[in-house]
Design a protein around this motif. Structure first.
Motif, PDB file in Angstrom:
ATOM      1  N   SER A 219       0.833  -1.198   0.000  1.00 24.41           N
ATOM      2  CA  SER A 219       0.000   0.000   0.000  1.00 24.41           C
ATOM      3  C   SER A 219       0.870   1.251   0.000  1.00 24.41           C
ATOM      4  CB  SER A 219      -1.005  -0.011   1.152  1.00 24.41           C
ATOM      5  OG  SER A 219      -0.350  -0.054   2.374  1.00 24.41           O
ATOM      6  N   ALA A 220       2.023   1.204   0.691  1.00 22.99           N
ATOM      7  CA  ALA A 220       2.913   2.375   0.659  1.00 22.99           C
ATOM      8  C   ALA A 220       3.389   2.629  -0.769  1.00 22.99           C
ATOM      9  CB  ALA A 220       4.107   2.163   1.589  1.00 22.99           C
ATOM     10  N   ILE A 221       3.758   1.541  -1.465  1.00 24.32           N
ATOM     11  CA  ILE A 221       4.225   1.722  -2.840  1.00 24.32           C
ATOM     12  C   ILE A 221       3.102   2.276  -3.698  1.00 24.32           C
ATOM     13  CG2 ILE A 221       5.032   0.503  -4.899  1.00 24.32           C
ATOM     14  CD1 ILE A 221       6.499  -1.421  -2.963  1.00 24.32           C
ATOM     15  N   TYR A 222       1.906   1.723  -3.511  1.00 21.40           N
ATOM     16  CA  TYR A 222       0.770   2.204  -4.299  1.00 21.40           C
ATOM     17  C   TYR A 222       0.482   3.681  -4.010  1.00 21.40           C
ATOM     18  CZ  TYR A 222      -4.080   3.113  -5.498  1.00 21.40           C
ATOM     19  OH  TYR A 222      -5.222   3.698  -5.977  1.00 21.40           O
ATOM     20  N   PHE A 223       0.370   4.023  -2.718  1.00 25.13           N
ATOM     21  CA  PHE A 223       0.050   5.415  -2.370  1.00 25.13           C
ATOM     22  C   PHE A 223       1.136   6.375  -2.849  1.00 25.13           C
ATOM     23  CE2 PHE A 223      -2.604   3.783   1.382  1.00 25.13           C
ATOM     24  CZ  PHE A 223      -3.789   3.963   0.684  1.00 25.13           C
ATOM     25  N   SER A 224       2.395   5.880  -2.937  1.00 24.30           N
ATOM     26  CA  SER A 224       3.478   6.785  -3.315  1.00 24.30           C
ATOM     27  C   SER A 224       3.341   7.264  -4.760  1.00 24.30           C
ATOM     28  CB  SER A 224       4.839   6.119  -3.105  1.00 24.30           C
ATOM     29  OG  SER A 224       5.115   5.195  -4.131  1.00 24.30           O
ATOM     30  N   PHE A 225       2.490   6.595  -5.519  1.00 21.34           N
ATOM     31  CA  PHE A 225       2.236   7.046  -6.893  1.00 21.34           C
ATOM     32  C   PHE A 225       0.913   7.800  -6.999  1.00 21.34           C
ATOM     33  CE2 PHE A 225       5.054   3.369  -7.544  1.00 21.34           C
ATOM     34  CZ  PHE A 225       6.063   4.012  -8.246  1.00 21.34           C
ATOM     35  N   THR A 226       0.365   8.185  -5.855  1.00 17.04           N
ATOM     36  CA  THR A 226      -0.929   8.856  -5.899  1.00 17.04           C
ATOM     37  C   THR A 226      -0.868  10.191  -5.177  1.00 17.04           C
ATOM     38  OG1 THR A 226      -1.714   7.964  -3.794  1.00 17.04           O
ATOM     39  CG2 THR A 226      -2.125   6.642  -5.753  1.00 17.04           C
ATOM     40  N   ARG A 227      -1.913  10.984  -5.412  1.00 15.54           N
ATOM     41  CA  ARG A 227      -2.151  12.131  -4.554  1.00 15.54           C
ATOM     42  C   ARG A 227      -3.226  11.665  -3.584  1.00 15.54           C
ATOM     43  NH1 ARG A 227      -4.604  15.839  -7.963  1.00 15.54           N
ATOM     44  NH2 ARG A 227      -6.612  15.211  -7.135  1.00 15.54           N
ATOM     45  N   PHE A 228      -2.896  11.648  -2.306  1.00 14.78           N
ATOM     46  CA  PHE A 228      -3.806  11.057  -1.329  1.00 14.78           C
ATOM     47  C   PHE A 228      -3.798  11.944  -0.091  1.00 14.78           C
ATOM     48  CE2 PHE A 228      -4.376   7.416   1.909  1.00 14.78           C
ATOM     49  CZ  PHE A 228      -5.752   7.534   1.865  1.00 14.78           C
ATOM     50  N   ASP A 229      -4.967  12.444   0.310  1.00 18.35           N
ATOM     51  CA  ASP A 229      -5.020  13.355   1.451  1.00 18.35           C
ATOM     52  C   ASP A 229      -5.685  12.709   2.659  1.00 18.35           C
ATOM     53  OD1 ASP A 229      -7.651  13.244   0.741  1.00 18.35           O
ATOM     54  OD2 ASP A 229      -7.843  15.356   0.213  1.00 18.35           O
ATOM     55  N   LEU A 230      -5.919  11.404   2.603  1.00 16.97           N
ATOM     56  CA  LEU A 230      -6.551  10.630   3.671  1.00 16.97           C
ATOM     57  C   LEU A 230      -8.060  10.802   3.695  1.00 16.97           C
ATOM     58  CD1 LEU A 230      -4.147  11.198   6.683  1.00 16.97           C
ATOM     59  CD2 LEU A 230      -4.806   8.973   5.811  1.00 16.97           C
ATOM     60  N   LEU A 231      -8.574  11.837   3.027  1.00 16.64           N
ATOM     61  CA  LEU A 231      -9.997  12.149   3.163  1.00 16.64           C
ATOM     62  C   LEU A 231     -10.772  11.850   1.897  1.00 16.64           C
ATOM     63  CD1 LEU A 231      -9.480  15.449   5.135  1.00 16.64           C
ATOM     64  CD2 LEU A 231     -10.397  13.311   6.037  1.00 16.64           C
ATOM     65  N   THR A 232     -10.087  11.986   0.748  1.00 21.39           N
ATOM     66  CA  THR A 232     -10.748  11.639  -0.506  1.00 21.39           C
ATOM     67  C   THR A 232      -9.954  10.512  -1.159  1.00 21.39           C
ATOM     68  OG1 THR A 232      -9.524  13.485  -1.447  1.00 21.39           O
ATOM     69  CG2 THR A 232     -11.843  13.846  -0.990  1.00 21.39           C
ATOM     70  N   ALA A 233     -10.578   9.817  -2.111  1.00 20.46           N
ATOM     71  CA  ALA A 233      -9.936   8.660  -2.718  1.00 20.46           C
ATOM     72  C   ALA A 233      -8.616   9.060  -3.372  1.00 20.46           C
ATOM     73  CB  ALA A 233     -10.861   8.037  -3.749  1.00 20.46           C
ATOM     74  N   PRO A 234      -7.598   8.173  -3.310  1.00 18.97           N
ATOM     75  CA  PRO A 234      -6.315   8.507  -3.931  1.00 18.97           C
ATOM     76  C   PRO A 234      -6.436   8.650  -5.445  1.00 18.97           C
ATOM     77  CG  PRO A 234      -6.262   6.329  -2.865  1.00 18.97           C
ATOM     78  CD  PRO A 234      -7.627   6.873  -2.667  1.00 18.97           C
ATOM     79  N   VAL A 235      -5.658   9.572  -6.003  1.00 18.58           N
ATOM     80  CA  VAL A 235      -5.657   9.793  -7.453  1.00 18.58           C
ATOM     81  C   VAL A 235      -4.267   9.474  -7.978  1.00 18.58           C
ATOM     82  CG1 VAL A 235      -5.942  11.510  -9.279  1.00 18.58           C
ATOM     83  CG2 VAL A 235      -7.351  11.637  -7.206  1.00 18.58           C
ATOM     84  N   TRP A 236      -4.191   8.651  -9.013  1.00 21.14           N
ATOM     85  CA  TRP A 236      -2.910   8.244  -9.582  1.00 21.14           C
ATOM     86  C   TRP A 236      -2.199   9.439 -10.190  1.00 21.14           C
ATOM     87  CZ3 TRP A 236      -0.450   3.662  -9.181  1.00 21.14           C
ATOM     88  CH2 TRP A 236       0.685   3.477  -9.983  1.00 21.14           C
ATOM     89  N   VAL A 237      -0.957   9.707  -9.795  1.00 17.17           N
ATOM     90  CA  VAL A 237      -0.224  10.842 -10.369  1.00 17.17           C
ATOM     91  C   VAL A 237       1.120  10.411 -10.940  1.00 17.17           C
ATOM     92  CG1 VAL A 237      -1.286  12.624  -8.943  1.00 17.17           C
ATOM     93  CG2 VAL A 237       0.758  11.444  -8.122  1.00 17.17           C
ATOM     94  N   GLY A 238       1.322   9.109 -11.091  1.00 17.38           N
ATOM     95  CA  GLY A 238       2.589   8.634 -11.648  1.00 17.38           C
ATOM     96  C   GLY A 238       3.756   8.979 -10.744  1.00 17.38           C
ATOM     97  N   LEU A 239       4.808   9.526 -11.342  1.00 20.34           N
ATOM     98  CA  LEU A 239       6.057   9.748 -10.604  1.00 20.34           C
ATOM     99  C   LEU A 239       6.128  11.102  -9.914  1.00 20.34           C
ATOM    100  CD1 LEU A 239       8.589   8.208 -13.121  1.00 20.34           C
ATOM    101  CD2 LEU A 239       8.093   7.361 -10.822  1.00 20.34           C
ATOM    102  N   ARG A 240       5.011  11.842  -9.897  1.00 20.30           N
ATOM    103  CA  ARG A 240       5.079  13.226  -9.445  1.00 20.30           C
ATOM    104  C   ARG A 240       5.662  13.384  -8.033  1.00 20.30           C
ATOM    105  NH1 ARG A 240       0.161  17.516  -9.453  1.00 20.30           N
ATOM    106  NH2 ARG A 240      -0.185  16.636  -7.397  1.00 20.30           N
ATOM    107  N   ASN A 241       5.264  12.488  -7.121  1.00 18.73           N
ATOM    108  CA  ASN A 241       5.787  12.604  -5.753  1.00 18.73           C
ATOM    109  C   ASN A 241       7.296  12.439  -5.729  1.00 18.73           C
ATOM    110  OD1 ASN A 241       3.318  13.042  -4.443  1.00 18.73           O
ATOM    111  ND2 ASN A 241       2.846  10.853  -4.556  1.00 18.73           N
ATOM    112  N   TYR A 242       7.785  11.487  -6.543  1.00 17.11           N
ATOM    113  CA  TYR A 242       9.235  11.266  -6.571  1.00 17.11           C
ATOM    114  C   TYR A 242       9.946  12.429  -7.239  1.00 17.11           C
ATOM    115  CZ  TYR A 242       8.242   6.586  -4.914  1.00 17.11           C
ATOM    116  OH  TYR A 242       7.829   5.536  -4.149  1.00 17.11           O
TER     117      TYR A 242
END
Lengths: 334, 438, 274
Positions: free
Chosen positions: A56-79
């Protein structure tokens, strides 16, 4: 004898003298089942408490996730943000690596020294054992506050004592240069947990080994180098690896020390306004991770930070495992 | 093959649990005049004596709403509330100590939009000062109600001022700067013994967010980008602080402040007459009465820069806020509780007297029952001043404030010699950081 | 003779000096616990007036006895469950030969590597799904599935047991479980005691776990949470925090006093070993 005591088992290499090398398939299966029966709970633990959170950490790391709304896939943006623009993360990473480099060896040396000192005590050993263990027993928040107050540059007894010897004491936790060394002192003070492990390891070394060495005319250093060290090397390896992993996650003490030193003592690590005082010197990587996830609602980014932390811890652990194996082999020859 | 099946099982778990935060958002509002009953789960952050005051307020609510039962849980911080709401089992009503969460909780609908209830029950939002209204809504969405406020102003030590020949507090930054120098006492070796004013922006309540309003320095543009680099007021403000820091010597100041007592202890430097003029909240009055009754002090609004005299009297305000979770089980009863706690004059005045915070409605401010004195009055006036401001709500919480704090500490410590460029870089950093959450 | 006496004196003076350094912060905690709230955390070290009633106040403000019961339940069960699951696992990793044991070992170490701040999110969601948030079970039950830190530590201790003893037992016809129970457990007593003590003290002082899972239901609160109950909006009653700290520490000191005897016994056992 020495070989078996020092023995870190290397199961892949069959050692001499083991009677059951060739077995019928049935017996091998039975052996596997036995092993499985010993390990079954741990295997469940691994899947629920490692693989699930890791995935789940790997999955969330590719998303925009604020804990309150569903995660949105953002690819490598966080990295990209981590490697491209987040200067704070690198400052925090440098602080944490500094702590790994100095805190871990300092704690191991201090623990070994106190443990060895304790093995020589004939009387009152249990009292000293308790005293040395106390700092590790105390609730970390209260212990950290007390420690930082001792080191208060103007009113603490440490600088008053130094002044007696004509030394102008440093600003300790209030100085960007001294804050991390002060934290190492704090960690060394609370070394009781490691000390207990080392003590148990030292007490496990069979006495006749020392007696035999004395007859052979070995010096104290030789006894330490060729009997004590190899005998407790499994415990040293444990201390090294868990020390690195725990220091990479260093959080509470740094957060509380910063809040006390900044003059705004708080009870928990949850208030981030004083994180990093002074001048980001005490901002550790997990503190940055916490702030990103829970204060700034970038939980996806916090997970990217966590994945990087995991990779670093993994790499360091592999290196340490190899190093210690070499070290132990050296001990066997001696 | 064993690991592969484990992976598959874990992945299945992941899909079923981890990706379903929040909960159903039922926004249907009952028609007016409906009888409301049931249980409300109410989380707040207070503990100890203050938690008792909250219990008393809720007891008064129950007396007037006998059909509603309230289950109170004390000591819940924002992180805990965030995790609980995320897992779908948050409280019906949550009380937070910080306005930092408003932006995210409104925009993500973690807290319900209260507009339908407000319109149905004809609640007059005009009873809250404008700034208070601004920090309880985000992009036109009102998901929170104000629950008491903290106001920041100036405290001065009358005796120390008189010793230096002053009878009145500074009204302009130039005055403050002069007074700070005259009021400072140094030992023969140069170490500071008493500071007229500590210009470091991480000292007690003297922080960028509390000072920006008096300089009229703006944080964010309408498009929610950093306004700091383009706003000349930030440079004015930081240069003023830097000049004064340099007059003391940064290292001298750090040495001085590191020896001062904890802000929340009786050793607070202002209690100890080690600082003559200080920035602090209205609650300091009560602490001074309790812990340093011999200190003769005065209170005033923060001084303003030259040429902005019309802003004198304005300051910084923030407050506690209450909201209703998206997955509240009993939103109607929850709204009754929130409405009572945040708009019932008696309730607000009683709590304000007990906790020593500023009441957040105009009626409560005017109430005869409000225990007030000249000092508290100073803060009530700052609170009511039209130019009084706060840090704007943002979906990334206090991110822009904390990045600025980091920069300011470094600048006052001698880094970033080119202030203009430093602030432009800060803009970039803030914009990049804010972009991450969008 | 005389020289060894001198060495003994030197050794003890070093010990006493170090002990004083280790104890000083507790002097601070103890003295603060007798102060007024106003005096706490000031530069005054000695209480200007003594307030032993702080220790009574704690009990009136916070149901300490119930928290003590919860803490005991959490610590005892977690330690017991950890031993049940982790000792066999550590034995399999240290003393049994099988393919994949190295890899399994590394994977178990990996369980410690994810920072708790991110692990809590998926796990909290999982426990919420099962409906166990608001209790201590999300902290206790996982111990039945082994604790990585403890498995690692136990494995390292078990490595020091010479294989000859196990082989002798095997030749006598013992199965692996019997070897574990009859030979390994008695010999590894110091290591097992150390690991158990660790687990016990970790759970005793655990703050974030109970905060995360039980903060909404006060009937499950632990002593560590009680320490944060003297916090007000704008200040903390540090005298009460420190008094509570003293009370929270007292039982663990007693536990440790008795538990450390296990090490001393360990000495005699290892004496036989060689």
């Amino acid at each position: 004898m020495a070989a078996t005591i020092a023995g870190v088992t290397r199961p892949a290499v069959p050692s001499r003298g083991v009677p059951h090398r060739r077995r019928a398939d049935r017996r091998r299966w039975r052996h596997r089942l036995t092993v499985l029966s010993f390990l079954a709970p741990a295997l469940i633990g691994i899947s629920v408490f490692l693989i699930y959170p890791l995935l789940s950490a790997i999955y969330f790391s590719f998303t925009r996730f604020d804990l309150l709304t569903a995660p949105v896939w953002v690819g490598l943006r966080n990295y990209e943000h981590l490697f491209g623009s987040d200067q704070t993360a690198w400052k925090a990473a440098a602080n944490t690596l500094w702590l790994v480099a100095f805190l871990v060896p300092a704690r191991m040396l201090a623990a070994l020294a106190t443990a060895m000192l304790l093995t020589t005590v004939k009387r009152g050993g249990s009292v000293f054992r308790i005293i040395f263990y106390l700092p590790a027993l105390a609730p970390p928040v209260a212990a950290t506050i007390a420690f930082v107050f001792l080191f208060n540059p103007a009113t603490g007894p440490v600088n008053e004592l130094l002044a007696v010897f004509g030394v102008d004491g440093p600003l300790w936790f209030d100085s960007p240069e001294w804050a991390k060394p002060s934290l190492v002192l704090l960690g060394t003070w609370a070394v009781g947990d490691l000390m207990v492990i080392f003590l148990a390891g030292l007490l496990d070394v069979p006495k006749p080994l020392y007696e035999a060495a004395s007859i052979d005319g070995a010096s104290s250093w030789q006894k330490f180098r060729f009997i004590t060290l190899p005998s407790i090397s499994p415990v040293l390896m444990f201390a090294g690896i868990t020390g690195v992993i725990q220091t990479l996650q260093f959080f509470t003490q740094a957060a509380v020390a910063a809040s006390v030193a900044s003059g705004k003592a708080t009870t928990g690590g949850g208030i981030s306004s004083t994180f990093g005082y002074p001048d980001q010197a005490l901002l550790t990587y997990p503190m940055h991770l916490y702030v990103s996830g829970f204060r700034f609602y970038d939980m996806g980014y916090a997970n990217a930070l966590a994945v990087m932390l995991f990779l670093v811890a993994f790499a360091v652990t592999l290196v340490l495992l190899r190093r210690f194996r070499v070290f132990v082999t050296g001990g066997e020859r001696g | 093959m064993k690991t592969r099946s484990l992976l598959a099982a874990a992945a299945a778990l992941l899909i079923t649990t981890a990706c379903t935060p929040g909960g159903s958002t039922d926004t249907a509002v009952a028609p007016a005049g409906q009888d409301v009953s049931g249980t409300v789960e109410f989380w707040h952050f207070f503990t100890g004596r203050e938690a008792k005051s909250i219990e008393d307020a809720v007891a008064a609510f129950k007396a007037t709403h006998p059909k509603i039962d309230v289950k109170i849980t004390s000591g819940q911080d924002d992180t805990k509330m965030l995790q609980a709401i995320s897992a779908g089992n948050g409280p019906d009503v949550g009380l937070s100590y910080s306005t930092d969460i408003v932006g995210k909780f409104c925009s993500s609908a973690a807290w319900r939009d209260l507009k339908p209830y407000i319109e149905r029950d004809k609640v007059d939002l005009g009873q809250f000062p404008d700034t208070v209204r601004s920090y309880t809504e985000y992009r036109g969405k009102r998901c929170a109600m104000p629950f008491l406020a903290d106001v920041y102003g100036l405290y001065f030590n009358k005796k120390l001022l008189a010793d230096a020949g002053y009878t009145a507090p500074p009204k302009s930054m130039a005055e403050l700067s002069d007074m700070a120098k005259k009021l400072t006492k140094r030992a023969p070796d140069g170490t500071i013994e008493v500071a007229g004013f500590v210009p470091l922006l991480n000292f007690y309540e003297n922080v960028p967010s509390h000072m920006a309003p008096v300089w009229n320095a703006q944080w964010l543009t309408g498009e929610e980008k950093s306004a700091i680099g383009a706003d000349a007021q930030w440079q004015e403000m930081l240069r003023w602080h830097k000049d004064l820091v340099d007059w003391f010597g940064h290292d001298n100041l750090v040495k001085f402040t590191s020896g001062l007592g904890d802000e929340w202890s009786a050793d607070n430097a202002f209690h100890q007459s080690k600082v003559a003029i200080a920035v602090d909240g209205e609650y300091r009055v009560a602490f001074l009465r309790e812990q340093a009754p011999t200190i003769d002090f005065g209170t005033a609004p923060l001084p303003v820069p030259d040429g902005q005299q019309d802003r004198y009297g304005a300051g910084y305000v923030t407050g506690n806020i209450a909201g209703i979770s998206a997955n509240a089980k009993n939103p109607e009863a929850a709204w009754e509780l929130v409405r009572y706690l945040t708009t019932n004059t008696d309730s607000i005045v009683t709590l304000s007297n007990a906790i020593k915070n500023v009441p957040s409605t105009r009626d409560a401010l005017k109430s005869d029952k409000l225990e007030t004195d000249p000092h508290f009055k100073t803060f009530l006036d700052i609170f009511a001043h039209p130019k009084t401001a706060t840090t704007p709500p943002n979906a990334a919480g206090p991110k822009y404030v904390e990045l600025t704090q980091e920069f300011v500490d470094a600048y006052l410590g001698g880094k970033h010699p080119d202030l203009k460029k430093g602030l432009t870089d800060l803009d970039t950093r803030i914009d990049q950081a804010l972009e991450l959450g969008r | 003779m005389r020289q060894s006496w001198l060495v003994g004196v030197a050794r003890h003076s070093i010990l006493i000096a170090v002990a004083v350094m280790f104890l000083a912060p507790f002097g601070f905690v103890l003295l603060t616990s007798f102060m007024t709230s106003e005096q706490a955390l000031t530069s005054d070290w000695w209480p200007s007036s003594w307030h032993p009633e702080n220790f009574v106040t704690i009990f009136t403000q916070v149901p300490m006895l119930r928290y003590l019961g919860n803490t005991l339940m959490y610590s005892v069960l977690a330690t017991l469950f950890m031993l049940l699951s982790s000792v066999p696992a550590a034995y399999a990793l240290a003393k049994l030969r099988w393919r994949g044991s190295n890899a399994t070992f590394v994977v178990i170490i990996c369980m410690m590597m994810l920072p708790p701040q991110v692990v809590t999110v998926p796990l909290y969601l999982m426990w919420a799904d099962v409906g166990l948030t608001g209790t201590l079970w999300p902290l206790i039950l996982p111990m039945l599935a082994g604790d990585a830190f403890s498995i690692f530590l136990l494995r390292q201790f078990l490595l020091t047991i010479p294989a000859d003893y196990l082989d002798a037992a095997r030749i006598d016809g013992c199965g692996e479980w019997q070897v574990l129970l009859r030979v390994v457990l008695p010999m590894a007593r110091p290591g097992i005691a150390a690991t158990a003590i660790f687990q016990f003290f970790f759970t005793w002082n655990d703050y974030y776990g109970p905060l995360l899972y039980t903060s909404e239901s006060q009937e499950y609160w632990t002593l560590s949470l009680a320490l944060s109950q003297f916090k007000h909006l704008h200040h903390v009653e540090w005298n009460l925090v420190m008094a509570a700290t003293v009370l929270v520490m007292a039982p663990v000191i007693i536990v440790f006093f008795f538990a450390q005897k296990a090490f001393v016994q360990g000495v005699t056992l290892t004496g036989v070993k060689g």
